[in-house]
Design a protein around this motif. Structure first.
Motif, PDB file in Angstrom:
ATOM      1  N   THR A  80       0.643  -1.265  -0.380  1.00 26.06           N
ATOM      2  CA  THR A  80      -0.117  -0.341   0.253  1.00 26.06           C
ATOM      3  C   THR A  80       0.371   1.070  -0.053  1.00 26.06           C
ATOM      4  O   THR A  80       2.128   0.982   0.310  1.00 26.06           O
ATOM      5  N   ALA A  81       0.690   1.935  -0.592  1.00 27.94           N
ATOM      6  CA  ALA A  81       0.977   3.749  -0.437  1.00 27.94           C
ATOM      7  C   ALA A  81       1.758   4.038   1.201  1.00 27.94           C
ATOM      8  O   ALA A  81       2.762   4.457   1.266  1.00 27.94           O
ATOM      9  N   ARG A  82       0.809   3.127   1.974  1.00 29.73           N
ATOM     10  CA  ARG A  82       1.654   3.852   3.740  1.00 29.73           C
ATOM     11  C   ARG A  82       2.485   2.898   3.428  1.00 29.73           C
ATOM     12  O   ARG A  82       3.687   2.875   4.303  1.00 29.73           O
ATOM     13  N   GLU A  83       2.070   1.883   3.079  1.00 30.12           N
ATOM     14  CA  GLU A  83       3.404   0.760   3.494  1.00 30.12           C
ATOM     15  C   GLU A  83       5.171   1.119   2.481  1.00 30.12           C
ATOM     16  O   GLU A  83       5.294   1.349   3.173  1.00 30.12           O
ATOM     17  N   VAL A  84       4.722   1.036   1.560  1.00 31.83           N
ATOM     18  CA  VAL A  84       6.084   2.069   0.465  1.00 31.83           C
ATOM     19  C   VAL A  84       6.679   3.784   1.327  1.00 31.83           C
ATOM     20  O   VAL A  84       7.435   3.574   1.767  1.00 31.83           O
ATOM     21  N   THR A  85       5.188   4.208   1.798  1.00 29.79           N
ATOM     22  CA  THR A  85       6.146   5.476   2.493  1.00 29.79           C
ATOM     23  C   THR A  85       6.192   5.316   4.158  1.00 29.79           C
ATOM     24  O   THR A  85       7.490   5.856   3.897  1.00 29.79           O
ATOM     25  N   ALA A  86       6.348   4.118   4.907  1.00 33.89           N
ATOM     26  CA  ALA A  86       7.139   3.666   6.173  1.00 33.89           C
ATOM     27  C   ALA A  86       8.251   3.433   5.605  1.00 33.89           C
ATOM     28  O   ALA A  86       8.947   3.462   6.596  1.00 33.89           O
ATOM     29  N   PRO A  90       9.088  10.046   3.144  1.00 32.60           N
ATOM     30  CA  PRO A  90       8.044  10.781   3.221  1.00 32.60           C
ATOM     31  C   PRO A  90       8.184  10.913   1.830  1.00 32.60           C
ATOM     32  O   PRO A  90       9.731  11.455   1.261  1.00 32.60           O
ATOM     33  N   PRO A  91       7.311  11.382   0.398  1.00 34.30           N
ATOM     34  CA  PRO A  91       7.840  11.701  -1.265  1.00 34.30           C
ATOM     35  C   PRO A  91       8.034  12.702  -1.453  1.00 34.30           C
ATOM     36  O   PRO A  91       7.299  13.843  -0.931  1.00 34.30           O
ATOM     37  N   LYS A  92       8.713  13.106  -2.359  1.00 34.91           N
ATOM     38  CA  LYS A  92       9.385  14.415  -2.720  1.00 34.91           C
ATOM     39  C   LYS A  92       8.200  14.518  -3.556  1.00 34.91           C
ATOM     40  O   LYS A  92       8.551  15.971  -3.105  1.00 34.91           O
ATOM     41  N   ALA A  93       7.624  13.694  -4.241  1.00 34.45           N
ATOM     42  CA  ALA A  93       6.652  13.869  -5.276  1.00 34.45           C
ATOM     43  C   ALA A  93       5.218  12.699  -5.922  1.00 34.45           C
ATOM     44  O   ALA A  93       5.696  12.622  -4.416  1.00 34.45           O
ATOM     45  N   THR A  94       3.909  13.917  -5.490  1.00 34.08           N
ATOM     46  CA  THR A  94       2.813  12.721  -5.599  1.00 34.08           C
ATOM     47  C   THR A  94       2.348  13.341  -6.410  1.00 34.08           C
ATOM     48  O   THR A  94       2.116  14.254  -6.888  1.00 34.08           O
ATOM     49  N   ARG A  95       2.268  12.703  -7.647  1.00 34.52           N
ATOM     50  CA  ARG A  95       1.387  12.591  -9.270  1.00 34.52           C
ATOM     51  C   ARG A  95       0.694  11.812  -9.256  1.00 34.52           C
ATOM     52  O   ARG A  95       0.540   9.972  -9.213  1.00 34.52           O
ATOM     53  N   THR A  96      -0.947  12.116 -10.225  1.00 34.12           N
ATOM     54  CA  THR A  96      -2.030  11.090 -10.623  1.00 34.12           C
ATOM     55  C   THR A  96      -1.697  10.966 -11.555  1.00 34.12           C
ATOM     56  O   THR A  96      -2.406  12.651 -11.989  1.00 34.12           O
ATOM     57  N   TYR A  97      -1.325  10.435 -12.815  1.00 35.05           N
ATOM     58  CA  TYR A  97      -1.530  10.710 -14.139  1.00 35.05           C
ATOM     59  C   TYR A  97      -3.165   9.995 -14.367  1.00 35.05           C
ATOM     60  O   TYR A  97      -3.999  10.109 -16.015  1.00 35.05           O
ATOM     61  N   VAL A  98      -3.310   8.938 -13.733  1.00 36.81           N
ATOM     62  CA  VAL A  98      -4.925   7.984 -13.807  1.00 36.81           C
ATOM     63  C   VAL A  98      -4.855   7.889 -12.793  1.00 36.81           C
ATOM     64  O   VAL A  98      -4.925   7.771 -11.622  1.00 36.81           O
ATOM     65  N   SER A  99      -6.119   8.062 -13.164  1.00 33.78           N
ATOM     66  CA  SER A  99      -7.385   8.402 -11.551  1.00 33.78           C
ATOM     67  C   SER A  99      -7.375   6.774 -11.035  1.00 33.78           C
ATOM     68  O   SER A  99      -7.497   6.970  -9.555  1.00 33.78           O
ATOM     69  N   ASP A 100      -7.202   5.992 -11.063  1.00 33.48           N
ATOM     70  CA  ASP A 100      -7.157   4.496 -10.224  1.00 33.48           C
ATOM     71  C   ASP A 100      -5.713   4.336 -10.013  1.00 33.48           C
ATOM     72  O   ASP A 100      -5.754   3.279  -8.688  1.00 33.48           O
ATOM     73  N   ARG A 101      -5.311   4.985 -10.011  1.00 33.69           N
ATOM     74  CA  ARG A 101      -3.261   5.200  -9.194  1.00 33.69           C
ATOM     75  C   ARG A 101      -2.925   6.394  -8.417  1.00 33.69           C
ATOM     76  O   ARG A 101      -2.910   7.200  -8.936  1.00 33.69           O
ATOM     77  N   THR A 102      -1.486   6.329  -8.342  1.00 29.63           N
ATOM     78  CA  THR A 102      -1.324   7.629  -7.620  1.00 29.63           C
ATOM     79  C   THR A 102       0.330   6.767  -7.617  1.00 29.63           C
ATOM     80  O   THR A 102       0.731   5.886  -7.394  1.00 29.63           O
ATOM     81  N   ALA A 113      23.058   9.075  -3.843  1.00 30.00           N
ATOM     82  CA  ALA A 113      21.017   9.395  -4.497  1.00 30.00           C
ATOM     83  C   ALA A 113      20.445   8.847  -5.441  1.00 30.00           C
ATOM     84  O   ALA A 113      21.140   8.322  -6.821  1.00 30.00           O
ATOM     85  N   TYR A 114      19.251   8.320  -5.057  1.00 30.44           N
ATOM     86  CA  TYR A 114      18.247   7.496  -6.495  1.00 30.44           C
ATOM     87  C   TYR A 114      16.974   8.012  -6.106  1.00 30.44           C
ATOM     88  O   TYR A 114      16.540   8.829  -5.367  1.00 30.44           O
ATOM     89  N   GLU A 115      17.098   8.684  -7.398  1.00 36.38           N
ATOM     90  CA  GLU A 115      15.331   8.719  -7.331  1.00 36.38           C
ATOM     91  C   GLU A 115      14.671   7.840  -7.759  1.00 36.38           C
ATOM     92  O   GLU A 115      14.879   6.689  -8.307  1.00 36.38           O
ATOM     93  N   VAL A 116      13.401   6.800  -7.098  1.00 35.98           N
ATOM     94  CA  VAL A 116      12.591   5.984  -7.093  1.00 35.98           C
ATOM     95  C   VAL A 116      11.457   6.414  -7.216  1.00 35.98           C
ATOM     96  O   VAL A 116      10.964   7.594  -6.184  1.00 35.98           O
ATOM     97  N   SER A 117      10.792   6.194  -7.857  1.00 34.58           N
ATOM     98  CA  SER A 117       9.193   6.454  -7.772  1.00 34.58           C
ATOM     99  C   SER A 117       8.561   5.027  -8.416  1.00 34.58           C
ATOM    100  O   SER A 117       8.857   4.399  -8.668  1.00 34.58           O
ATOM    101  N   CYS A 118       7.354   4.907  -6.953  1.00 36.50           N
ATOM    102  CA  CYS A 118       6.608   3.625  -7.153  1.00 36.50           C
ATOM    103  C   CYS A 118       5.322   4.652  -7.550  1.00 36.50           C
ATOM    104  O   CYS A 118       4.339   5.371  -7.317  1.00 36.50           O
ATOM    105  N   THR A 119       4.782   3.336  -8.840  1.00 38.59           N
ATOM    106  CA  THR A 119       3.278   3.638  -8.580  1.00 38.59           C
ATOM    107  C   THR A 119       2.282   2.544  -8.099  1.00 38.59           C
ATOM    108  O   THR A 119       2.436   1.341  -8.122  1.00 38.59           O
ATOM    109  N   VAL A 120       0.767   3.496  -7.189  1.00 36.42           N
ATOM    110  CA  VAL A 120       1.244   2.551  -6.589  1.00 36.42           C
ATOM    111  C   VAL A 120      -1.233   2.819  -6.427  1.00 36.42           C
ATOM    112  O   VAL A 120      -1.791   3.444  -7.093  1.00 36.42           O
ATOM    113  N   ARG A 121      -1.733   1.554  -7.462  1.00 38.92           N
ATOM    114  CA  ARG A 121      -2.908   1.407  -7.700  1.00 38.92           C
ATOM    115  C   ARG A 121      -3.899   1.578  -5.959  1.00 38.92           C
ATOM    116  O   ARG A 121      -3.240   0.767  -5.467  1.00 38.92           O
ATOM    117  N   HIS A 122      -4.911   2.016  -6.237  1.00 40.99           N
ATOM    118  CA  HIS A 122      -5.523   1.690  -5.075  1.00 40.99           C
ATOM    119  C   HIS A 122      -5.940   0.454  -4.680  1.00 40.99           C
ATOM    120  O   HIS A 122      -6.301   0.355  -4.054  1.00 40.99           O
TER     121      HIS A 122
END
Length: 138
Positions: A80-86, A90-102, A113-122
Motif C-alpha cells: 500500500t502507499a502507507r507501506e511504501v512511505t513507511a 515521505p515522497p518528494k512529489a506525488t502525481r496522479t496521471y490516471v484516476s485509479d493510481r498514484t 542518491a537515487y530517485e525512486v518512483s513507485c506507482t500504487v494502484r488504489h
C-alpha cells in the motif's frame, strides 16, 4: 553494483528485447526491455545501467521480487502507499496521471542518491517502480 545489473540476469534471453535510441528524461538510451520493464544505459555509456523500470504486474512474482532485491529496494508487489512511505519516507512529489493510481517520487541514499518512483494502484497496491541515480550524467 547498480551499474552492472542486466535485465537478462532475471529473465530468459528470449523474453528480453534489445532497444536503442530510446528517448527518456531528455536523454538517448539503449538497453533491454520486456514490455514496460526497461533497464537502460545512456547511449554515451552503453555498459553502465542508469535506469531501471520494473512492471510488477506483467512480470512473474519471483522475477519482480528478485529485481527489487537486486536493486536493493525493500519493496514488494502489492504494498500500500502507507507501506511504501513507511519504508522510503515521505515522497518528494506525488502525481496522479490516471484516476485509479498514484505515483510517489522519492530521493533515497547517501552519499549515492537515487530517485525512486513507485506507482500504487488504489486496489492492487504497488505495481510499478523506476529507479535511477541522481544527478544523471549527460
Amino acid at each position: 553494483m547498480f551499474g552492472r545489473l542486466r535485465l537478462a540476469d532475471f529473465l530468459p534471453a528470449d523474453d528480453v528485447t534489445r532497444i536503442e535510441s530510446w528517448e527518456y528524461l531528455d536523454r538517448s538510451w539503449c538497453g533491454e526491455a520486456n514490455g514496460f520493464t526497461e533497464w537502460l544505459c545512456l547511449e554515451s555509456d552503453p555498459h553502465t545501467l542508469r535506469s531501471a523500470a520494473v512492471d510488477l504486474v506483467a512480470l512473474s512474482a519471483p522475477a519482480g521480487v528478485a529485481m527489487l532485491a537486486a536493486l536493493r529496494l525493500p519493496l514488494r508487489p502489492g504494498m500500500t502507499a502507507r507501506e511504501v512511505t513507511a519504508v522510503l519516507g515521505p515522497p518528494k512529489a506525488t502525481r496522479t496521471y490516471v484516476s485509479d493510481r498514484t505515483t510517489y517520487e522519492f530521493r533515497t541514499g547517501s552519499p549515492d542518491a537515487y530517485e525512486v518512483s513507485c506507482t500504487v494502484r488504489h486496489d492492487d497496491g504497488l505495481t510499478y517502480v523506476t529507479v535511477h541515480p541522481v544527478p544523471l550524467p549527460r
